[in-house]
Design a protein around this motif. Structure first.
Motif, PDB file in Angstrom:
ATOM      1  N   LEU A 134      11.739  -7.876 -16.510  1.00 55.18           N
ATOM      2  CA  LEU A 134      10.334  -7.554 -16.798  1.00 55.18           C
ATOM      3  C   LEU A 134       9.573  -8.814 -17.196  1.00 55.18           C
ATOM      4  O   LEU A 134       8.450  -9.043 -16.756  1.00 55.18           O
ATOM      5  CB  LEU A 134      10.246  -6.500 -17.897  1.00 55.18           C
ATOM      6  N   PHE A 135      10.204  -9.632 -18.046  1.00 51.76           N
ATOM      7  CA  PHE A 135       9.580 -10.879 -18.494  1.00 51.76           C
ATOM      8  C   PHE A 135       9.297 -11.797 -17.306  1.00 51.76           C
ATOM      9  O   PHE A 135       8.212 -12.367 -17.189  1.00 51.76           O
ATOM     10  CB  PHE A 135      10.488 -11.578 -19.508  1.00 51.76           C
ATOM     11  N   LEU A 136      10.273 -11.946 -16.397  1.00 54.91           N
ATOM     12  CA  LEU A 136      10.089 -12.805 -15.217  1.00 54.91           C
ATOM     13  C   LEU A 136       8.963 -12.330 -14.322  1.00 54.91           C
ATOM     14  O   LEU A 136       8.360 -13.122 -13.605  1.00 54.91           O
ATOM     15  CB  LEU A 136      11.378 -12.879 -14.407  1.00 54.91           C
ATOM     16  N   ARG A 137       8.671 -11.038 -14.368  1.00 53.02           N
ATOM     17  CA  ARG A 137       7.618 -10.476 -13.531  1.00 53.02           C
ATOM     18  C   ARG A 137       6.285 -10.390 -14.280  1.00 53.02           C
ATOM     19  O   ARG A 137       5.390  -9.654 -13.890  1.00 53.02           O
ATOM     20  CB  ARG A 137       8.055  -9.119 -13.000  1.00 53.02           C
ATOM     21  N   ASN A 138       6.203 -11.145 -15.383  1.00 58.00           N
ATOM     22  CA  ASN A 138       4.970 -11.230 -16.182  1.00 58.00           C
ATOM     23  C   ASN A 138       4.508  -9.897 -16.745  1.00 58.00           C
ATOM     24  O   ASN A 138       3.312  -9.655 -16.904  1.00 58.00           O
ATOM     25  CB  ASN A 138       3.842 -11.882 -15.375  1.00 58.00           C
ATOM     26  N   VAL A 139       5.454  -9.006 -17.026  1.00 54.54           N
ATOM     27  CA  VAL A 139       5.116  -7.753 -17.699  1.00 54.54           C
ATOM     28  C   VAL A 139       5.084  -8.061 -19.190  1.00 54.54           C
ATOM     29  O   VAL A 139       6.102  -8.374 -19.791  1.00 54.54           O
ATOM     30  CB  VAL A 139       6.156  -6.648 -17.390  1.00 54.54           C
ATOM     31  N   SER A 140       3.897  -8.022 -19.775  1.00 57.42           N
ATOM     32  CA  SER A 140       3.764  -8.415 -21.179  1.00 57.42           C
ATOM     33  C   SER A 140       3.797  -7.202 -22.094  1.00 57.42           C
ATOM     34  O   SER A 140       3.447  -6.092 -21.694  1.00 57.42           O
ATOM     35  CB  SER A 140       2.473  -9.202 -21.395  1.00 57.42           C
ATOM     36  N   GLY A 141       4.231  -7.441 -23.304  1.00 53.87           N
ATOM     37  CA  GLY A 141       4.218  -6.397 -24.318  1.00 53.87           C
ATOM     38  C   GLY A 141       5.435  -5.500 -24.347  1.00 53.87           C
ATOM     39  O   GLY A 141       5.554  -4.659 -25.219  1.00 53.87           O
ATOM     40  N   THR A 142       6.350  -5.647 -23.400  1.00 58.28           N
ATOM     41  CA  THR A 142       7.531  -4.783 -23.392  1.00 58.28           C
ATOM     42  C   THR A 142       8.588  -5.322 -24.347  1.00 58.28           C
ATOM     43  O   THR A 142       8.689  -6.527 -24.571  1.00 58.28           O
ATOM     44  CB  THR A 142       8.151  -4.669 -21.988  1.00 58.28           C
ATOM     45  N   ARG A 143       9.362  -4.430 -24.899  1.00 58.67           N
ATOM     46  CA  ARG A 143      10.495  -4.790 -25.748  1.00 58.67           C
ATOM     47  C   ARG A 143      11.675  -3.927 -25.321  1.00 58.67           C
ATOM     48  O   ARG A 143      11.553  -2.707 -25.265  1.00 58.67           O
ATOM     49  CB  ARG A 143      10.207  -4.511 -27.231  1.00 58.67           C
ATOM     50  N   VAL A 144      12.764  -4.553 -24.993  1.00 61.38           N
ATOM     51  CA  VAL A 144      13.989  -3.835 -24.665  1.00 61.38           C
ATOM     52  C   VAL A 144      14.919  -3.997 -25.856  1.00 61.38           C
ATOM     53  O   VAL A 144      15.235  -5.114 -26.253  1.00 61.38           O
ATOM     54  CB  VAL A 144      14.633  -4.372 -23.367  1.00 61.38           C
ATOM     55  N   ILE A 145      15.311  -2.886 -26.442  1.00 63.94           N
ATOM     56  CA  ILE A 145      16.091  -2.905 -27.677  1.00 63.94           C
ATOM     57  C   ILE A 145      17.460  -2.303 -27.414  1.00 63.94           C
ATOM     58  O   ILE A 145      17.567  -1.185 -26.902  1.00 63.94           O
ATOM     59  CB  ILE A 145      15.368  -2.113 -28.785  1.00 63.94           C
ATOM     60  N   THR A 146      18.508  -3.049 -27.749  1.00 62.43           N
ATOM     61  CA  THR A 146      19.863  -2.530 -27.599  1.00 62.43           C
ATOM     62  C   THR A 146      20.238  -1.740 -28.849  1.00 62.43           C
ATOM     63  O   THR A 146      19.587  -1.846 -29.884  1.00 62.43           O
ATOM     64  CB  THR A 146      20.875  -3.677 -27.398  1.00 62.43           C
ATOM     65  N   THR A 147      21.286  -0.963 -28.740  1.00 58.67           N
ATOM     66  CA  THR A 147      21.704  -0.130 -29.881  1.00 58.67           C
ATOM     67  C   THR A 147      22.849  -0.738 -30.664  1.00 58.67           C
ATOM     68  O   THR A 147      23.321  -0.136 -31.612  1.00 58.67           O
ATOM     69  CB  THR A 147      22.131   1.264 -29.393  1.00 58.67           C
TER      70      THR A 147
END
Length: 161
Positions: A134-147
Motif C-alpha cells: 500500500l505504501f509503495l502505491r502511495n496509499v496514505s493514511g493506512t496502518r497495517v497492525i499485526t496481532t
C-alpha cells in the motif's frame, strides 16, 4: 472539530494535532497544533522556536484562499460521500474474503478491516507485506497492525499492536 469541542466540553483535551497535507490539501506535510488552553499552546510553541517553517503556513493560506468557503464546504461534503462509498465497497471486499469491516462508532473518518486470511499461524509477514505494498502505491493514511507485536509508549504496554 465538533467532536473535539464536545470532548473538551465533557472531558479533557489538552491539545490536538492536524496534518496539513491530509487535512488542508497542502503538497508538503506540516502540522497545526491546537488547544483550548492558551497557556499550554504558548508552552508548546516555546519548545519549537525557529523549527517551524513559514512555507507550510503559506501553503495552507494559498489553498484555503483558492478554495474559498464554498469550495472548502464542497470538499467536506465530497469527503463524507466518498467515505460512505469506500465503507460500502470495503465491506463488500471484506465479505468476499471472509473478513470483517470493523464498526468504529463515533469515528466518522476511520475504518478498519480484519486480515485473518493473511495472518496464518501468527506469521505476520504477509500482513506487513500488504502495508508495504500500500505504501509503495502511495496509499496514505493506512496502518497495517499485526496481532503479535507489543509496543511500549511511556509506561503503557500495547499488545497486538
Amino acid at each position: 472539530m465538533h467532536l473535539i469541542q464536545e470532548a473538551s466540553r465533557k472531558g479533557r483535551v489538552d491539545a490536538f494535532v492536524q496534518s496539513t497535507d491530509k487535512n488542508f490539501l497542502v503538497p508538503v506535510g506540516g502540522a497545526i497544533i491546537g488547544s483550548f488552553d492558551k497557556n499550554l499552546l504558548d508552552r508548546i510553541s516555546k519548545m519549537y522556536p525557529g523549527r517551524a517553517s513559514a512555507s507550510s503556513i503559506m501553503d495552507v493560506m494559498i489553498t484555503l484562499l483558492s478554495l474559498g468557503m464554498a469550495g472548502y464546504k464542497q470538499l467536506i461534503t465530497q469527503r463524507k460521500e466518498m467515505y460512505s462509498y469506500l465503507k460500502e465497497e470495503l465491506g463488500k471486499l471484506a465479505a468476499r474474503h471472509d473478513e470483517r469491516l470493523l464498526d468504529t462508532k463515533g469515528n466518522p473518518i476511520s475504518m478498519g478491516m480484519t486480515l485473518q486470511c493473511l495472518s496464518h499461524q501468527h506469521d505476520n509477514k504477509q500482513v506487513t507485506m500488504l502495508g508495504f505494498m500500500l505504501f509503495l502505491r502511495n496509499v496514505s493514511g493506512t496502518r497495517v497492525i499485526t496481532t503479535t507485536e507489543t509496543k511500549h509508549i511511556v509506561s503503557y504496554k500495547f499488545e497486538g499492536m
